[in-house]
Design an enzyme around this catalytic site. Sequence first.
Site, mmCIF file in Angstrom:
data_model
loop_
_atom_site.group_PDB
_atom_site.id
_atom_site.type_symbol
_atom_site.label_atom_id
_atom_site.label_comp_id
_atom_site.label_asym_id
_atom_site.label_seq_id
_atom_site.Cartn_x
_atom_site.Cartn_y
_atom_site.Cartn_z
ATOM 1 N N HIS A 277 0.836 -1.219 0.000
ATOM 2 C CA HIS A 277 0.000 0.000 0.000
ATOM 3 C C HIS A 277 0.865 1.263 0.000
ATOM 4 O O HIS A 277 0.543 2.245 0.679
ATOM 5 C CB HIS A 277 -0.941 -0.003 1.209
ATOM 6 C CG HIS A 277 -2.058 -1.005 1.112
ATOM 7 N ND1 HIS A 277 -3.222 -0.786 0.421
ATOM 8 C CD2 HIS A 277 -2.158 -2.273 1.612
ATOM 9 C CE1 HIS A 277 -4.010 -1.857 0.519
ATOM 10 N NE2 HIS A 277 -3.389 -2.777 1.225
ATOM 11 N N ASP A 340 -0.938 -5.044 5.941
ATOM 12 C CA ASP A 340 -1.920 -5.893 5.276
ATOM 13 C C ASP A 340 -1.657 -5.963 3.768
ATOM 14 O O ASP A 340 -1.019 -5.088 3.185
ATOM 15 C CB ASP A 340 -3.331 -5.359 5.516
ATOM 16 C CG ASP A 340 -3.530 -3.956 4.962
ATOM 17 O OD1 ASP A 340 -2.595 -3.141 5.081
ATOM 18 O OD2 ASP A 340 -4.604 -3.665 4.412
ATOM 19 N N GLU A 341 -2.155 -6.999 3.157
ATOM 20 C CA GLU A 341 -2.189 -7.149 1.697
ATOM 21 C C GLU A 341 -0.846 -6.844 1.026
ATOM 22 O O GLU A 341 -0.790 -6.224 -0.032
ATOM 23 C CB GLU A 341 -3.298 -6.273 1.106
ATOM 24 C CG GLU A 341 -4.678 -6.692 1.589
ATOM 25 C CD GLU A 341 -5.791 -5.758 1.156
ATOM 26 O OE1 GLU A 341 -6.896 -6.258 0.886
ATOM 27 O OE2 GLU A 341 -5.572 -4.541 1.125
ATOM 28 N N ALA A 342 0.232 -7.299 1.656
ATOM 29 C CA ALA A 342 1.577 -7.101 1.096
ATOM 30 C C ALA A 342 1.883 -8.220 0.107
ATOM 31 O O ALA A 342 2.864 -8.959 0.248
ATOM 32 C CB ALA A 342 2.609 -7.042 2.221
ATOM 33 N N HIS A 343 1.035 -8.344 -0.918
ATOM 34 C CA HIS A 343 1.128 -9.473 -1.839
ATOM 35 C C HIS A 343 2.365 -9.412 -2.728
ATOM 36 O O HIS A 343 2.761 -10.435 -3.309
ATOM 37 C CB HIS A 343 -0.127 -9.530 -2.712
ATOM 38 C CG HIS A 343 -1.408 -9.578 -1.942
ATOM 39 N ND1 HIS A 343 -1.568 -10.320 -0.785
ATOM 40 C CD2 HIS A 343 -2.611 -8.964 -2.159
ATOM 41 C CE1 HIS A 343 -2.803 -10.167 -0.328
ATOM 42 N NE2 HIS A 343 -3.448 -9.342 -1.142
#
Length: 535
Positions: A277, A340-343
């Site tokens: 993000h 979060d969401e550190a893809h």
Amino acid sequence: MNPHHRATRLFGSLLLVAAVGISCVGAAPARPATAPTPTPLGQVVPAPASVDAGGSAYRITPGTTIRVDDGSRDVRRIGDYLADVLRPSTGYRLPVTDHGGGNAIRLKLTAKDKELGDEGYRLDSGSRGVTITARRPAGLFHGVQTLRQLLPAAVEKDTRQPGPWLIAGGTVEDTPRYAYRGAMLDVSRHFFTVDQVKRYIDELALYKVNKLHLHLSDDQGWRIAIDSWPRLATYGGSTQVGGGAGGYYTKAQYKEIVRYATSRYLQVVPEIDMPGHTNSALASYADLNCDGVAPPLYTGTSVGFSSLCVPKQITYDFVDDVLRELAALTPGGTIHIGGDEAHSTSHADYVTFMNKVQPLVAKYGKSVMGWHQLTGATPAEGAVAQYWGYDATGAAERKQVADAAKNGTKLVLSPADRSYLDMKYTKDTPLGLSWAGLVEVKRSYDWDPGTYLAGAPAESILGVEAPLWSETLVTSADIDVMAFPRLPGIAELGWSPAATHDWDTYKVRLAAQAPRWDALGIGYYRSPQVPWPSN
């Protein structure tokens, strides 16, 4: 008093309120307009821990004073706040004074009544006046919010109203279930001005919320000035979802938000989301990218495509500077580091990053908070993980969080299919998203934080938070209609004893809030699940 007896007595009073409220829907008034009755002590949100109704009501009159016994500026400020609420609608002078006898609303601090804790209060009402007693100013302020709800909704209007201004007789004794009762506002996807944030703070305060989590950075915008990295705000903050102008807070503006929140007894928890993000930061400084090439600014709504460059030392210089400047602006003890969401970050790099960044938070005297993916690394001592999973979250991920809780990590619960205020109510809701499902008012309210996450010890639950993501939200009216009527329910889950939790009584108390929202200019979704008063 035995807590079980207190809770049982309140539950009985709430059932009575529900029965009265339900029986009155659509019926003609039972009493003539000349004989108004005050709001029952138990018909407030959040539900109080203990209610002992009885005795004569108190009537605010032109001779009423607001008496502040303690010489502290905090108590005086709370008295002034109450006067500012009451004066426009009543038309009365309501002087704030440290002397006088009866016919007063009295705000009193005491070293006794240890059971009230840091945020509890006792409200005693009778024919000669109302006394709110607390051990700390925060408790007095919360007691004032209860007092507001016990008065007719017209008290919230900014023009003179006819009254009468009655407060039911009896005693409310009230303390919160959880220490953390939060709401998050995403100012990154769409930017909201200082005045818009202040408006939301006032709405949160009415329901005894005590944490304002500000999501200050994301792919679409960086919203806080950092002197050592100025392009973060001036360039990274120059747009938003859909390509609008964006914006950012100067340090003075951020301090003003913190000051205002503090005056309403909310602690600001700032969030810099990382290592994912982070497109707004990567676009602002090419050196933060592993390949040294800055990506373009981003105005879409996809997630998981950006990552700070974990192997580069400049990444940690950057994080150190940002945390140092943000910590200096933030009197509260917590900084949220996202996670979060550190893809686009490998698991190994994620663990490395979090192991390096968490000590930097401590370096500047703050404790770590992060989204629950932090538990996939090694949470620092004293760290708080914010669980945002939902029914579709896998068992292994839930167990990972529960195991961290067993090892001492505290949890704040924000299940996306319960407490995310940006989820659509129904498929026809024009605003919001639906990736976690449709979240009507009953679903948002009807769960127990103490038992929600299997395997997590009850004592590991620090509290609850209602996040409001802003991909589809642009105005304060958008905020209001997605937050209301769900926000008060999350606030009640954080404040009220578990024994008071009952949808059938809650929906009646919630419906009674509607005229107050109308008076305050707060728009809301008229859920068919709630027996709203007829217009």
